[in-house]
Design a protein around this motif. Sequence first.
Motif, PDB file in Angstrom:
ATOM      1  N   ASP A  64       8.134  -6.699 -77.371  1.00 28.96           N
ATOM      2  CA  ASP A  64       8.481  -7.157 -76.015  1.00 28.96           C
ATOM      3  C   ASP A  64       7.313  -6.931 -75.053  1.00 28.96           C
ATOM      4  N   THR A  65       6.693  -5.771 -75.149  1.00 28.71           N
ATOM      5  CA  THR A  65       5.570  -5.440 -74.270  1.00 28.71           C
ATOM      6  C   THR A  65       4.394  -6.382 -74.520  1.00 28.71           C
ATOM      7  N   LEU A  66       4.084  -6.610 -75.790  1.00 25.29           N
ATOM      8  CA  LEU A  66       2.978  -7.517 -76.111  1.00 25.29           C
ATOM      9  C   LEU A  66       3.270  -8.940 -75.645  1.00 25.29           C
ATOM     10  N   ARG A  67       4.520  -9.363 -75.764  1.00 28.46           N
ATOM     11  CA  ARG A  67       4.917 -10.701 -75.302  1.00 28.46           C
ATOM     12  C   ARG A  67       4.742 -10.799 -73.780  1.00 28.46           C
ATOM     13  N   GLU A  68       5.146  -9.757 -73.058  1.00 29.94           N
ATOM     14  CA  GLU A  68       4.998  -9.769 -71.601  1.00 29.94           C
ATOM     15  C   GLU A  68       3.536  -9.816 -71.191  1.00 29.94           C
ATOM     16  N   ILE A  69       2.704  -9.037 -71.879  1.00 25.29           N
ATOM     17  CA  ILE A  69       1.274  -9.033 -71.560  1.00 25.29           C
ATOM     18  C   ILE A  69       0.668 -10.406 -71.861  1.00 25.29           C
ATOM     19  N   GLU A  84      -4.411 -10.345 -52.391  1.00 28.31           N
ATOM     20  CA  GLU A  84      -3.517 -10.925 -53.394  1.00 28.31           C
ATOM     21  C   GLU A  84      -3.748 -10.276 -54.757  1.00 28.31           C
ATOM     22  N   LEU A  85      -5.012 -10.061 -55.090  1.00 30.81           N
ATOM     23  CA  LEU A  85      -5.366  -9.423 -56.354  1.00 30.81           C
ATOM     24  C   LEU A  85      -4.771  -8.021 -56.435  1.00 30.81           C
ATOM     25  N   MET A  86      -4.912  -7.261 -55.380  1.00 30.66           N
ATOM     26  CA  MET A  86      -4.369  -5.891 -55.344  1.00 30.66           C
ATOM     27  C   MET A  86      -2.844  -5.915 -55.462  1.00 30.66           C
ATOM     28  N   THR A  87      -2.184  -6.873 -54.815  1.00 31.67           N
ATOM     29  CA  THR A  87      -0.731  -6.987 -54.870  1.00 31.67           C
ATOM     30  C   THR A  87      -0.277  -7.284 -56.296  1.00 31.67           C
ATOM     31  N   LYS A  88      -0.959  -8.231 -56.969  1.00 28.70           N
ATOM     32  CA  LYS A  88      -0.597  -8.575 -58.340  1.00 28.70           C
ATOM     33  C   LYS A  88      -0.838  -7.400 -59.288  1.00 28.70           C
ATOM     34  N   GLN A  89      -1.942  -6.683 -59.098  1.00 25.08           N
ATOM     35  CA  GLN A  89      -2.224  -5.527 -59.952  1.00 25.08           C
ATOM     36  C   GLN A  89      -1.194  -4.419 -59.735  1.00 25.08           C
ATOM     37  N   ALA A  90      -0.819  -4.204 -58.487  1.00 23.07           N
ATOM     38  CA  ALA A  90       0.192  -3.192 -58.186  1.00 23.07           C
ATOM     39  C   ALA A  90       1.539  -3.580 -58.782  1.00 23.07           C
ATOM     40  N   GLU A  91       1.882  -4.861 -58.702  1.00 19.60           N
ATOM     41  CA  GLU A  91       3.138  -5.348 -59.273  1.00 19.60           C
ATOM     42  C   GLU A  91       3.150  -5.155 -60.801  1.00 19.60           C
ATOM     43  N   PHE A  92       2.039  -5.485 -61.437  1.00 16.72           N
ATOM     44  CA  PHE A  92       1.940  -5.306 -62.889  1.00 16.72           C
ATOM     45  C   PHE A  92       2.046  -3.827 -63.260  1.00 16.72           C
ATOM     46  N   ALA A  93       1.356  -2.965 -62.517  1.00 18.19           N
ATOM     47  CA  ALA A  93       1.406  -1.520 -62.792  1.00 18.19           C
ATOM     48  C   ALA A  93       2.833  -0.999 -62.622  1.00 18.19           C
ATOM     49  N   LYS A  94       3.525  -1.469 -61.586  1.00 18.41           N
ATOM     50  CA  LYS A  94       4.898  -1.038 -61.338  1.00 18.41           C
ATOM     51  C   LYS A  94       5.810  -1.476 -62.480  1.00 18.41           C
ATOM     52  N   LYS A  95       5.707  -2.743 -62.914  1.00 15.20           N
ATOM     53  CA  LYS A  95       6.526  -3.243 -64.022  1.00 15.20           C
ATOM     54  C   LYS A  95       6.229  -2.471 -65.310  1.00 15.20           C
ATOM     55  N   SER A  96       4.964  -2.227 -65.549  1.00 12.30           N
ATOM     56  CA  SER A  96       4.574  -1.494 -66.758  1.00 12.30           C
ATOM     57  C   SER A  96       5.146  -0.075 -66.748  1.00 12.30           C
ATOM     58  N   PHE A  97       5.059   0.590 -65.601  1.00 12.34           N
ATOM     59  CA  PHE A  97       5.576   1.955 -65.489  1.00 12.34           C
ATOM     60  C   PHE A  97       7.089   1.978 -65.665  1.00 12.34           C
ATOM     61  N   GLU A  98       7.792   1.042 -65.049  1.00 14.04           N
ATOM     62  CA  GLU A  98       9.253   0.988 -65.174  1.00 14.04           C
ATOM     63  C   GLU A  98       9.672   0.724 -66.615  1.00 14.04           C
TER      64      GLU A  98
END
Length: 141
Positions: A64-69, A84-98
């Motif tokens: 599942d993780t590999l598919r999401e990446i 925008e770049l920082m927002t997308k990176q923060a969103e990805f980091a948040k999803k990954s952590f959750e």
Amino acid sequence: MAKQPESDSFLDMFSRFGRDLKVPNIEAILAHHRKNLEALEKSARAGAAGATSLLSRQREMLQDTLREISDMAQNYKAPGNPQELMTKQAEFAKKSFEAALKNASEVAELVKRSGTESVEILRERIKEAMEEIRSGYDKKK
């Protein structure tokens, strides 16, 4: 080539040895230990089943993780500005952590359940063995 006879189990050999020596109650002693060995086998099977389900679930989580990446990489578009770049990176980091937290919690629960089941089988056998000993002691009085 002649087929060799199957070797006796340890309990069979011990039983024959006890009968040959005329050990009193040898069958009761063996029955007690047979139950112990059966409980150990059942506990080991439960542990193995738990390990199998844990590995299976971890494999699913990794897929599942590999598919999401992969999906994220395919849909990646360079943002127009740094914010925008920082927002997308923060969103990805948040999803990954959750996801990692959820997966770790689920794995911990699977391990706990598997261990509890294995230990419960042995605990129940110990309780039965103590009752057998107690009832044997009461009969001698």
